[in-house]
Write a protein that holds these residues in place. Structure first.
Motif, short mmCIF file in Angstrom:
data_model
loop_
_atom_site.label_atom_id
_atom_site.label_comp_id
_atom_site.label_asym_id
_atom_site.label_seq_id
_atom_site.Cartn_x
_atom_site.Cartn_y
_atom_site.Cartn_z
N PRO A 2 0.83 -1.20 0.00
CA PRO A 2 0.00 0.00 0.00
C PRO A 2 0.87 1.26 0.00
O PRO A 2 1.95 1.26 0.60
CB PRO A 2 -0.79 -0.13 1.31
CG PRO A 2 0.04 -1.02 2.17
CD PRO A 2 0.72 -1.97 1.24
N PRO A 3 0.43 2.33 -0.68
CA PRO A 3 1.23 3.55 -0.72
C PRO A 3 1.39 4.20 0.65
O PRO A 3 2.38 4.89 0.90
CB PRO A 3 0.45 4.45 -1.68
CG PRO A 3 -0.95 3.91 -1.67
CD PRO A 3 -0.81 2.44 -1.45
N GLN A 4 0.42 3.99 1.54
CA GLN A 4 0.49 4.47 2.91
C GLN A 4 0.15 3.34 3.86
O GLN A 4 -0.58 2.41 3.51
CB GLN A 4 -0.49 5.64 3.12
CG GLN A 4 -0.16 6.88 2.30
CD GLN A 4 -1.15 8.01 2.56
OE1 GLN A 4 -2.28 7.76 2.96
NE2 GLN A 4 -0.72 9.23 2.31
N SER A 5 0.67 3.42 5.10
CA SER A 5 0.41 2.37 6.08
C SER A 5 -1.09 2.25 6.33
O SER A 5 -1.79 3.25 6.51
CB SER A 5 1.13 2.68 7.39
OG SER A 5 2.53 2.74 7.20
N LEU A 6 -1.60 1.02 6.37
CA LEU A 6 -3.01 0.77 6.65
C LEU A 6 -3.21 0.55 8.14
O LEU A 6 -2.32 0.05 8.84
CB LEU A 6 -3.47 -0.48 5.88
CG LEU A 6 -3.33 -0.44 4.36
CD1 LEU A 6 -3.83 -1.75 3.76
CD2 LEU A 6 -4.08 0.75 3.76
N THR A 7 -4.39 0.89 8.63
CA THR A 7 -4.70 0.67 10.04
C THR A 7 -4.84 -0.82 10.32
O THR A 7 -5.54 -1.53 9.58
CB THR A 7 -6.01 1.39 10.42
OG1 THR A 7 -5.87 2.79 10.16
CG2 THR A 7 -6.34 1.17 11.88
N SER A 66 -4.93 0.43 17.20
CA SER A 66 -4.23 0.94 16.02
C SER A 66 -4.74 2.34 15.74
O SER A 66 -5.96 2.57 15.73
CB SER A 66 -4.48 0.02 14.82
OG SER A 66 -3.81 0.50 13.67
N THR A 67 -3.85 3.30 15.55
CA THR A 67 -4.28 4.68 15.40
C THR A 67 -3.31 5.46 14.52
O THR A 67 -2.12 5.13 14.43
CB THR A 67 -4.37 5.38 16.78
OG1 THR A 67 -4.74 6.74 16.60
CG2 THR A 67 -3.05 5.32 17.52
N SER A 68 -3.83 6.51 13.90
CA SER A 68 -3.00 7.43 13.13
C SER A 68 -2.63 8.65 13.96
O SER A 68 -1.96 9.57 13.46
CB SER A 68 -3.73 7.87 11.86
OG SER A 68 -4.96 8.50 12.19
N GLU A 69 -3.04 8.68 15.22
CA GLU A 69 -2.70 9.78 16.13
C GLU A 69 -1.19 9.92 16.25
O GLU A 69 -0.48 8.92 16.42
CB GLU A 69 -3.32 9.52 17.51
CG GLU A 69 -2.93 10.53 18.58
CD GLU A 69 -3.46 11.91 18.30
OE1 GLU A 69 -2.63 12.82 18.10
OE2 GLU A 69 -4.70 12.08 18.28
N GLU A 70 -0.69 11.15 16.17
CA GLU A 70 0.74 11.37 16.24
C GLU A 70 1.16 12.21 17.44
O GLU A 70 2.32 12.16 17.86
CB GLU A 70 1.24 12.05 14.95
CG GLU A 70 1.08 11.15 13.72
CD GLU A 70 1.65 11.80 12.47
OE1 GLU A 70 2.10 12.97 12.55
OE2 GLU A 70 1.64 11.14 11.41
N ALA A 71 0.26 13.00 18.02
CA ALA A 71 0.60 13.82 19.18
C ALA A 71 0.94 12.93 20.36
O ALA A 71 0.21 11.99 20.69
CB ALA A 71 -0.56 14.75 19.53
N LEU A 72 2.06 13.20 21.02
CA LEU A 72 2.60 12.29 22.03
C LEU A 72 1.67 12.09 23.22
O LEU A 72 1.42 10.94 23.61
CB LEU A 72 3.96 12.81 22.50
CG LEU A 72 4.65 11.95 23.58
CD1 LEU A 72 4.91 10.55 23.06
CD2 LEU A 72 5.95 12.61 24.02
#
Length: 338
Positions: A2-7, A66-72
């Motif tokens: 996939p071009p981007q990571s999948l959840t 599984s999450t796309s959250e990036e804020a620590l």
């Protein structure tokens, strides 16, 4: 890919692997009926199965979140809440890692920051700092996989884990006197065994030259019969615990059974498997550690035949087949006779 990571899907398993080997891991999981799905570079997801141990996987863990959250801060709070619910009272080993790719490795600082933030939110008494004691302590390994655009939280019982190293990346230090990368491959293979050769053990090293494996075995106090038409390093050739037999590994036969058989020959995989099967069938060695070189294509069909040759034809028991961190286009096999 996939071009981007999948959840990742909660309840399924995520497997890490060497970059570029995702198709081979995918095929292996598909053959096992585990319904695989590529998540991104060096990551493949599948259903879990009892005893599933893919050769091309470095580590596997069950997905808890599984999450796309990036804020620590919100990410660390989410992870800590998920981890706190794991078998209350049982010890935990907290590991953070990235996929073993250029893009993944660039995220190593974020992964370590997440680990420290989660650690600060958990009771100190639950955390086991020494991962090497995880199996005997009955611990769970908590996996924080930080990938580009994705963080996966998972867990695996230490006694069922393919590796105790974060992400399955068991880095071995290269000793200054070691002649080649081969020494690190052997160190990693032995690290995963319940016991290893030591003082008084007799080992045969097939394809020994220039002596990387022989050197590490001698350092453990073992006696080594090094079989190779080529020369060994001078310091090994003159070592009292080394007997150099300058002939082909395919022609050599021991005078009596030995404790360990080692093999790291750059030779055709099926022919090497047949040679190792002969040693097992004739009872010439009690334990086996070998490196099998793989072809550019059809890796899984070859591995299927290697497994059959070693177990059915050779009688080797407890066979493991793994592509270790220090392996490239090869796998490491271990087995025993009794």
């Amino acid at each position: 890919m996939p071009p981007q990571s999948l959840t990742a899907r909660v309840g399924r398993w995520v497997w890490t692997c060497r970059a570029g080997f995702e198709p081979h891991l995918y095929e292996e999981l598909a053959w096992a009926g585990a319904q695989p799905r590529p998540l991104g570079e060096a990551l493949v997801e599948s259903e879990g199965q009892q005893g599933l141990a893919p050769a091309f996987a470095r580590l596997g863990f069950q997905v808890l979140a599984s999450t796309s959250e990036e804020a620590l801060e919100p990410l660390a709070t989410l992870v800590a809440d998920v981890v706190a619910a794991l078998r209350p009272g049982s010890p935990l080993v907290l590991q953070a890692f990235t996929p073993d790719t250029p893009r993944g490795n660039a995220l190593a600082p974020q992964a370590e920051a997440l680990r420290e933030a989660v650690r600060a939110r958990l009771p100190a008494g639950r955390l086991l700092e020494d991962s090497e004691r995880a199996r005997e302590a009955g611990a769970q390994i908590v996996c924080l996989c930080v990938a580009p655009g994705l963080t996966v939280v998972g867990a695996v019982l230490a006694r069922e884990a393919l590796s105790l190293a974060a992400g399955g990346r068991q880095r071995m230090r290269r000793a200054g006197e070691s002649p080649s990368r081969a020494a690190m491959k052997l160190e990693e293979a032995l690290h995963g065994l319940a016991f290893e050769p030591g003082r008084g053990d007799v080992c045969v090293d097939l394809g020994a030259a220039p002596g990387g494996w022989t050197q590490r075995l001698v350092a453990r106090g073992a006696r080594v019969i090094a079989v190779d038409p080529a020369r060994l390093m001078p310091e090994l050739a003159s070592n009292a615990r080394v007997r150099h037999v300058q002939e082909s590994a395919f022609a050599f036969a021991p005078e009596e059974p030995v404790d360990w058989l080692f093999c790291d020959m750059a030779w055709r995989p099926l022919e090497v498997a047949q040679l190792l099967a002969k040693w097992g069938r004739r009872g010439w060695a009690s334990h086996l550690v070998a490196n099998i070189k793989l072809p550019m294509k059809d890796k899984n069909p070859i591995l299927l035949r290697v497994r059959h040759t070693l177990t059915t034809d050779g009688g080797w028991k407890g066979l493991t087949v793994r592509q270790l961190y220090h392996d490239r286009d090869e796998v490491t096999v271990t087995a025993h006779r009794v």
